[in-house]
Design a protein around this motif. Structure first.
Motif, PDB file in Angstrom:
ATOM      1  N   UNK A 115       0.835  -1.212   0.000  1.00  0.00           N
ATOM      2  CA  UNK A 115       0.000   0.000   0.000  1.00  0.00           C
ATOM      3  C   UNK A 115       0.867   1.258   0.000  1.00  0.00           C
ATOM      4  N   UNK A 116       2.002   1.197   0.714  1.00  0.00           N
ATOM      5  CA  UNK A 116       2.853   2.394   0.810  1.00  0.00           C
ATOM      6  C   UNK A 116       3.850   2.516  -0.352  1.00  0.00           C
ATOM      7  N   UNK A 117       3.794   1.571  -1.282  1.00  0.00           N
ATOM      8  CA  UNK A 117       4.686   1.676  -2.441  1.00  0.00           C
ATOM      9  C   UNK A 117       4.038   2.533  -3.538  1.00  0.00           C
ATOM     10  N   UNK A 118       4.820   3.346  -4.241  1.00  0.00           N
ATOM     11  CA  UNK A 118       4.262   4.244  -5.277  1.00  0.00           C
ATOM     12  C   UNK A 118       3.975   3.498  -6.586  1.00  0.00           C
ATOM     13  N   UNK A 119       3.026   2.580  -6.534  1.00  0.00           N
ATOM     14  CA  UNK A 119       2.734   1.760  -7.721  1.00  0.00           C
ATOM     15  C   UNK A 119       1.252   1.864  -8.120  1.00  0.00           C
ATOM     16  N   UNK A 120       0.584   2.931  -7.685  1.00  0.00           N
ATOM     17  CA  UNK A 120      -0.848   3.066  -7.962  1.00  0.00           C
ATOM     18  C   UNK A 120      -1.122   4.190  -8.967  1.00  0.00           C
ATOM     19  N   UNK A 121      -0.302   4.264  -9.993  1.00  0.00           N
ATOM     20  CA  UNK A 121      -0.515   5.274 -11.022  1.00  0.00           C
ATOM     21  C   UNK A 121       0.131   6.600 -10.649  1.00  0.00           C
ATOM     22  N   UNK A 122      -0.192   7.631 -11.430  1.00  0.00           N
ATOM     23  CA  UNK A 122       0.396   8.959 -11.219  1.00  0.00           C
ATOM     24  C   UNK A 122      -0.691   9.947 -10.829  1.00  0.00           C
ATOM     25  N   UNK A 123      -0.295  10.926 -10.015  1.00  0.00           N
ATOM     26  CA  UNK A 123      -1.222  11.968  -9.595  1.00  0.00           C
ATOM     27  C   UNK A 123      -1.314  13.080 -10.620  1.00  0.00           C
ATOM     28  N   UNK A 124      -2.048  14.147 -10.264  1.00  0.00           N
ATOM     29  CA  UNK A 124      -2.227  15.269 -11.194  1.00  0.00           C
ATOM     30  C   UNK A 124      -0.913  15.989 -11.470  1.00  0.00           C
ATOM     31  N   UNK A 131      -2.460   7.645  -1.102  1.00  0.00           N
ATOM     32  CA  UNK A 131      -2.618   8.812  -1.986  1.00  0.00           C
ATOM     33  C   UNK A 131      -3.707   8.542  -3.030  1.00  0.00           C
ATOM     34  N   UNK A 132      -3.710   7.318  -3.566  1.00  0.00           N
ATOM     35  CA  UNK A 132      -4.687   6.968  -4.601  1.00  0.00           C
ATOM     36  C   UNK A 132      -6.110   7.032  -4.046  1.00  0.00           C
ATOM     37  N   UNK A 133      -6.305   6.450  -2.842  1.00  0.00           N
ATOM     38  CA  UNK A 133      -7.635   6.462  -2.229  1.00  0.00           C
ATOM     39  C   UNK A 133      -8.059   7.895  -1.905  1.00  0.00           C
ATOM     40  N   UNK A 134      -7.121   8.696  -1.396  1.00  0.00           N
ATOM     41  CA  UNK A 134      -7.428  10.088  -1.069  1.00  0.00           C
ATOM     42  C   UNK A 134      -7.820  10.860  -2.320  1.00  0.00           C
ATOM     43  N   UNK A 135      -7.086  10.638  -3.403  1.00  0.00           N
ATOM     44  CA  UNK A 135      -7.382  11.321  -4.669  1.00  0.00           C
ATOM     45  C   UNK A 135      -8.743  10.901  -5.211  1.00  0.00           C
ATOM     46  N   UNK A 136      -9.037   9.601  -5.124  1.00  0.00           N
ATOM     47  CA  UNK A 136     -10.319   9.089  -5.615  1.00  0.00           C
ATOM     48  C   UNK A 136     -11.484   9.725  -4.864  1.00  0.00           C
ATOM     49  N   UNK A 137     -11.407   9.727  -3.527  1.00  0.00           N
ATOM     50  CA  UNK A 137     -12.533  10.249  -2.745  1.00  0.00           C
ATOM     51  C   UNK A 137     -12.634  11.767  -2.829  1.00  0.00           C
ATOM     52  N   UNK A 138     -11.520  12.449  -3.057  1.00  0.00           N
ATOM     53  CA  UNK A 138     -11.600  13.897  -3.297  1.00  0.00           C
ATOM     54  C   UNK A 138     -12.363  14.192  -4.584  1.00  0.00           C
ATOM     55  N   UNK A 139     -12.085  13.407  -5.639  1.00  0.00           N
ATOM     56  CA  UNK A 139     -12.783  13.598  -6.912  1.00  0.00           C
ATOM     57  C   UNK A 139     -14.274  13.309  -6.766  1.00  0.00           C
ATOM     58  N   UNK A 140     -14.600  12.219  -6.059  1.00  0.00           N
ATOM     59  CA  UNK A 140     -16.005  11.867  -5.873  1.00  0.00           C
ATOM     60  C   UNK A 140     -16.717  12.897  -5.001  1.00  0.00           C
ATOM     61  N   UNK A 141     -15.994  13.380  -3.979  1.00  0.00           N
ATOM     62  CA  UNK A 141     -16.583  14.390  -3.104  1.00  0.00           C
ATOM     63  C   UNK A 141     -16.871  15.668  -3.879  1.00  0.00           C
ATOM     64  N   UNK A 142     -15.946  16.056  -4.752  1.00  0.00           N
ATOM     65  CA  UNK A 142     -16.169  17.265  -5.548  1.00  0.00           C
ATOM     66  C   UNK A 142     -17.361  17.076  -6.495  1.00  0.00           C
ATOM     67  N   UNK A 143     -17.446  15.877  -7.087  1.00  0.00           N
ATOM     68  CA  UNK A 143     -18.554  15.622  -8.004  1.00  0.00           C
ATOM     69  C   UNK A 143     -19.916  15.695  -7.344  1.00  0.00           C
TER      70      UNK A 143
END
Length: 243
Positions: free
Chosen positions: A26-35, A44-56
């Protein structure tokens, strides 16, 4: 002396080792790239996902734009003190561009105009920022930084809101407060984040939540089996009977 159970210890140790192996992944940077192009770890990936959903799920600006139409043609005037002269000067520029008459004297801002027209202008800026079009806001105010412009709207109208509450202008205060909380604050806080609809990410969101539940139980069972294996168990206390 507590009786040990090697089989339970073995199961617990395997669960604990596998739990920490997944945690390391989970702590390895293997979940794609951020903005910003930087690699994401699982958190970071989960935080980014829920931020996008929250904004939507937080796009209230069209409804606010309809609401402020009811204030069209309603005059207002106020004189408030902001945190510093630069803020008052930028606020005067914002209000003037929105069609009001405004001036700054040090940190003191004086403004009068059409409340509906000014709130509509605020929401145009908020809508641009919500859609990550900061250049439109910056260009409207002679190159001022877009986040500074929106923050200044918030500071100026927060001060006006307090003034209106003191003088009993409750309806005007409520209208301003709604625009600030649901329009300006939302647009400012989510600026730069792409919006995603929950319906479009329902499967992924469900998978993340199910994983979180399973992973929590995973650690719980690891502890349970290890403690059970070394003979540490909880038993119900005996009830002492009265003679």
């Amino acid at each position: 002396m507590a009786k040990t159970n090697s089989k339970s210890i073995g199961v617990g140790v395997v669960l604990a080792i596998s739990f920490f192996a997944v945690l390391a992944l989970i702590f390895m940077p293997v979940f794609g790239a951020g903005r910003d192009g930087k690699p994401l770890n699982g958190l970071d990936y989960a935080d980014d996902l829920f931020n996008k959903l929250s904004k939507g799920s937080s796009y209230f600006i069209p409804k606010l734009q309809k609401n402020v139409q009811g204030w069209a043609g309603k005059p207002f005037d106020a004189a408030v003190t902001l945190d510093k002269p630069e803020t008052a000067a930028l606020a005067a520029t914002l209000f003037t561009t929105a069609g009001a008459t405004a001036g700054a004297d040090g940190a003191r801002l004086s403004v009068k105009g059409d409340l509906g027209a000014v709130l509509a202008a605020v929401l145009v800026d908020a809508d641009n920022m919500y859609k990550n079009d900061g250049a439109a806001v910056s260009g409207r105010y002679g190159g001022a930084k877009e986040k500074a412009a929106l923050k200044t709207w918030w500071q100026a109208f927060s001060a006006i809101d307090k003034e209106f509450k003191k003088t009993g202008k409750i309806e005007e205060s409520n209208a301003i407060s709604e625009v600030l909380k649901k329009g300006v604050e939302t647009a400012y806080n989510y600026y730069g984040i792409p919006a995603e609809k929950v319906a479009d990410k329902a499967v992924l969101m469900t998978a993340v939540l199910v994983f979180y539940l399973v992973y929590t139980l995973w650690w719980g069972f690891a502890i349970f089996y290890i403690f059970d294996g070394i003979g540490l168990t909880m038993t119900k206390a005996k009830v002492k009977k009265e003679a």
